[in-house]
Design an enzyme around this catalytic site. Structure first.
Site, PDB file in Angstrom:
ATOM      1  N   HIS A   1      -2.266  -2.804  -6.250  1.00 11.92           N
ATOM      2  CA  HIS A   1      -2.974  -2.435  -5.157  1.00 11.92           C
ATOM      3  C   HIS A   1      -4.387  -2.799  -5.010  1.00 11.92           C
ATOM      4  CE1 HIS A   1      -3.636   0.629  -1.829  1.00 11.92           C
ATOM      5  NE2 HIS A   1      -3.272  -0.472  -1.270  1.00 11.92           N
TER       6      HIS A   1
ATOM      7  N   SER B   1       0.770  -1.272   0.068  1.00 16.12           N
ATOM      8  CA  SER B   1      -0.025   0.036  -0.049  1.00 16.12           C
ATOM      9  C   SER B   1       0.648   1.017   0.142  1.00 16.12           C
ATOM     10  CB  SER B   1      -0.829   0.125   1.295  1.00 16.12           C
ATOM     11  OG  SER B   1      -1.559  -1.112   1.516  1.00 16.12           O
TER      12      SER B   1
ATOM     13  N   ASN C   1      -4.149   6.201  -1.296  1.00 19.10           N
ATOM     14  CA  ASN C   1      -3.815   6.393   0.412  1.00 19.10           C
ATOM     15  C   ASN C   1      -3.171   7.784   0.666  1.00 19.10           C
ATOM     16  OD1 ASN C   1      -4.919   4.210   1.227  1.00 19.10           O
ATOM     17  ND2 ASN C   1      -3.062   2.929   1.071  1.00 19.10           N
TER      18      ASN C   1
ATOM     19  N   GLU D   1      -5.348  -0.415  -8.099  1.00 16.48           N
ATOM     20  CA  GLU D   1      -4.242   0.453  -8.499  1.00 16.48           C
ATOM     21  C   GLU D   1      -3.130  -0.368  -9.158  1.00 16.48           C
ATOM     22  OE1 GLU D   1      -4.398   4.388  -5.733  1.00 16.48           O
ATOM     23  OE2 GLU D   1      -3.296   2.617  -4.825  1.00 16.48           O
TER      24      GLU D   1
END
Ligand code: T1G
Length: 696
Positions: free
Chosen positions: A427, A406, A477, A439
């Site tokens: 991801h 992540s 994130n 992702e």
């Protein structure tokens, strides 16, 4: 005659064939052609008209690209009425997807036949509008009010069998739409079947519309179109005539057409499709993937394995111990049990997926035949590099080696192998078999066909797949960290975490940042903070109440206590009274004098932080376009789809106002509220994020 509709006579039957690829959308030429075709059939003395579509589908709806532009005649509602009013027998033969305006044309026909695989629906609410060509008036007359309300407010697709069962179509026949259509019309003519207009049928039965309206509004978390559609269906029941009902539908349709939410949802429709169109992938063939490896069988690894199994891939999962092997298998079986219960798979499929399609082992040697591996182990560079070293030793040449990290640097992970060109970040979002976002993180040496393979896998797993460059947290994130910080700052300065969560859910997110932290586990964020602490800029304000909570052993839902207290067996939590004391202590230690925040200010700061960081992510080229960010936030973080994503939202609010607010906040914290250069540039140039989308 219009090129979009071909006209042909077969005896007494005038055949109107739509030929407007790819989906026979009802654009101007198609509407003109249908109108001309009906008129010509009448003038020529035909007895009946057959309407069907060439290629993969009947009409899939109005042409969405025409929305927001000045409408041109003939308009669809008038056309539908004209079709219905024809003295000839009009029959629609459907295949593919008869959606929106497409289904409305069919509902205006006098008889409807479909192939067994045909799907139908009125999905307009998902575009922020409602069926505007008589769908809300005609569908309830055929299917009944309750069924029509459910179909129209959810916008779901339904199959031919259900349509037949509910009286929406008259017949199902296997074959080619033209053949089955012609045979059906012939049969109707032979038996002297009457013209049968849905608009002339009696009004459907009443239900408690106010109750349905309220429930629909609540379910939509602020989305207006489904609830507004309830009022349109209500008009089918209550209006004094069919015509007045149509007028009411039109008025409500126009209201929604002019709304920001319509703009947001249309943006999302096109953006969802645009994310996987990358210039760098043109002409690049992905590698074949039939078998996939997964390293680590925790929640994430098991979710990824489940998604792969459901997409028909062979899966080999590697865990460290026999105990972990059986726990991983248990998780995957649990996920698949869920799919079985919801009717997504049959018992036989369940047996196959958990049997021959899946092996869970402790030995990396089992990965020798897989074409792609996703690593989903503990988020630690040392551990990841060790795993990648093993993958390098055991996987066949050309296998794609993916990390589900992540935050960590994919280049550094790739460097642990002798084949960095085959390494990529994939991801996933937890639970990986449910969440729609993927992702794809491109590392410095990732080969183009490895990137193409990532996108092909995303498509196969039915994910919205977005390209991201490398940075701390990638697209999603990283942006989340920024708005979460903004949330913590307003709390340190005097708002309560519960006010923030309430404001954020009021905006349309399913959860606020503090409830979300509790769900994800506060310890995870705590670890990330500790990792970042040594490199933190001394100018950064650092709220401490979060860590204080963790230091006390409260990690959120998993320990039963966090910002909220979770009682066994109860959904959701109640505020944890100790949190206020921790915040007060933090304020005292940092010399902060708390003040009150209005809900509007809390939201504005949260959103400004999100938009500002998103602008940075685009400006730095981490995301290719604003729309890529928008889709990440919609599909991975619960950003309300009806706003289109944070950058579409920003466009709708006005970028100059957002920049002015950010500059205002900078007066109290210059470090956090540095305006993103891209945002400043757009405002200076008088341009929007959407202008950037359009310029590629
Ligand atoms: N208008 C314009 N373009 C459309 C379109 C539409 N309605 N539907 C699809 N496309 C484009 C899409 O952008 C893509 O383009 C290509 O077609 C293939 O689509 C008065 C006002 C039909 C199930 O909401 O649900 O009628 O990217 O990749 O997976 O009440 O498209 O290739 O350039 O999605 O096979 C209601 C929307 C309109 C249906 C096919 N209709 N479409 O899925 O292919 S509102 C809809 C879909 C209305 C009336 C109101 C799906 C599909 P490109 P695709 P697919």
């Amino acid at each position: 005659m219009s090129e979009a509709i071909a006209y042909e006579r077969v005896g007494d039957i005038a055949v109107l064939k739509a030929q407007n690829p790819p989906v026979n959308a009802l654009g101007l030429d198609v509407r003109k052609g249908l109108l001309a075709g009906i008129e010509r059939a009448e003038e020529e003395g035909a007895k009946a008209v057959l309407i069907y579509g060439e290629g993969k589908t009947y009409f899939a709806g109005a042409d969405i690209r025409e929305f927001g532009k000045p409408p041109q005649e003939p308009y669809l509602p008038g056309l539908c009425n004209r079709i219905e009013a024809s003295p000839l027998i009009v029959v629609s033969a459907m295949h593919g997807t008869a959606l929106g305006g497409g289904l409305e044309v069919a509902l205006s026909s006098h008889y409807r036949i479909a192939v067994p695989s045909a799907k139908m629906g009125l999905p307009e609410v998902n575009l922020g509008i409602l069926p505007g060509a008589g769908g809300t008036q005609r569908l309830p007359r055929l299917a009944g009010t309750e069924a029509a309300l459910e179909m129209i407010t959810t916008g779901r697709h339904f199959g031919a069998a259900e349509a037949l069962d509910k009286g929406i179509i008259d017949r199902i026949e296997k074959g080619d739409p033209r053949e089955i259509g012609l045979a059906y019309v012939q049969e109707l003519l032979e038996k002297g079947a009457p013209r049968r207009a849905v608009g002339e049928m009696p009004a459907p039965e009443a239900v408690d519309f106010d109750a349905v309206y309220e429930a629909t509004l609540k379910k939509g978390r602020g989305q207006l179109s489904p609830a507004t559609a309830v009022r349109a269906v209500q008009a089918a029941v209550e209006a004094e005539s069919f015509e007045t009902g149509l007028k009411r539908e039109r008025a409500l349709f126009t209201e929604l057409m002019e709304s920001d939410q319509r703009q947001g949802l249309i943006h999302a429709f096109f953006a969802e499709r645009a994310v996987s169109k990358l210039p760098e992938l043109e002409g690049v063939a992905p590698r074949e993937v039939a078998a996939m490896g997964v390293i680590g069988g925790g929640t994430m690894g098991a979710g990824i394995a489940t998604a792969a199994l459901l997409a028909g891939l062979q899966v080999v999962l590697v865990e460290m111990t026999e105990n972990a092997v059986s726990a991983a298998r248990g998780r995957i079986e649990g996920n698949l049990q869920g799919a079985l219960k919801r009717g997504k798979i049959t018992q036989a499929q369940y047996d196959q997926l958990t049997g021959e399609a899946l092996s869970v082992v402790t030995d990396y040697a089992a990965l020798g035949q897989v074409e792609l591996v996703v690593e989903a182990v503990f988020e630690d560079m040392g551990v990841k590099r060790e795993v990648f070293g093993k993958l390098d030793a055991h996987c066949k040449p050309g296998a794609v080696l993916a990390t589900n990290t992540s935050y960590l640097d994919v280049d550094e992970i790739a460097a642990a192998t002798s084949r960095p060109q085959d390494v990529i970040g994939l991801h996933f979002f937890s639970p990986a078999h449910v969440m729609k976002l993927l992702e794809v993180v491109v590392a410095e040496k990732t080969a183009p066909e490895v990137l193409a393979t990532g996108f092909a896998l995303g498509k196969r797993l039915r994910k919205v797949t977005v390209r991201s460059g490398i940075c701390d947290g990638f697209i999603g994130n990283r942006i989340m960290n920024a708005y979460r910080k903004a949330a913590e700052y307003v709390v340190l300065d005097g708002a309560s975490p519960y006010q923030v969560d309430k404001v954020v859910t009021g905006f349309g997110f399913p959860m606020g940042p503090f409830a979300m932290g509790d769900l994800a586990g506060l310890d995870i964020n705590w670890a990330a903070r500790k990792r970042r602490a040594p490199t933190r800029d001394p100018r950064e304000r650092v709220p401490r109440f979060y860590e204080m909570l963790c230091e006390g052993g409260d990690f959120g839902q998993k320990t039963g206590r966090g910002f909220y207290i979770y009682e066994e067996g109860k959904r959701g939590g109640v505020p944890n009274p100790e949190v206020a004391d921790l915040i007060a202590k933090d304020q005292e230690q940092q010399g902060v004098a708390p003040r009150a925040f209005s809900d509007a200010e809390v939201l504005r700061r949260y959103m400004c932080a999100m938009v500002n960081e998103a602008a940075r992510v685009v400006g730095e080229g981490i995301a290719r376009r604003p729309l890529d960010v928008d889709m990440v936030m919609v599909f991975g973080y619960g950003f309300p789809r009806y706003w289109g994503g944070p950058l579409k939202w920003a466009d709708l609010q006005g970028l100059d106002g957002i920049l002015a607010d950010i500059r205002g906040y900078a007066a109290e914290d210059e470090f956090f509220w540095q305006p993103a250069p891209l945002l400043e540039k757009l405002v200076a140039d008088g341009r929007t994020f959407d202008d950037l989308n359009k310029s590629g």
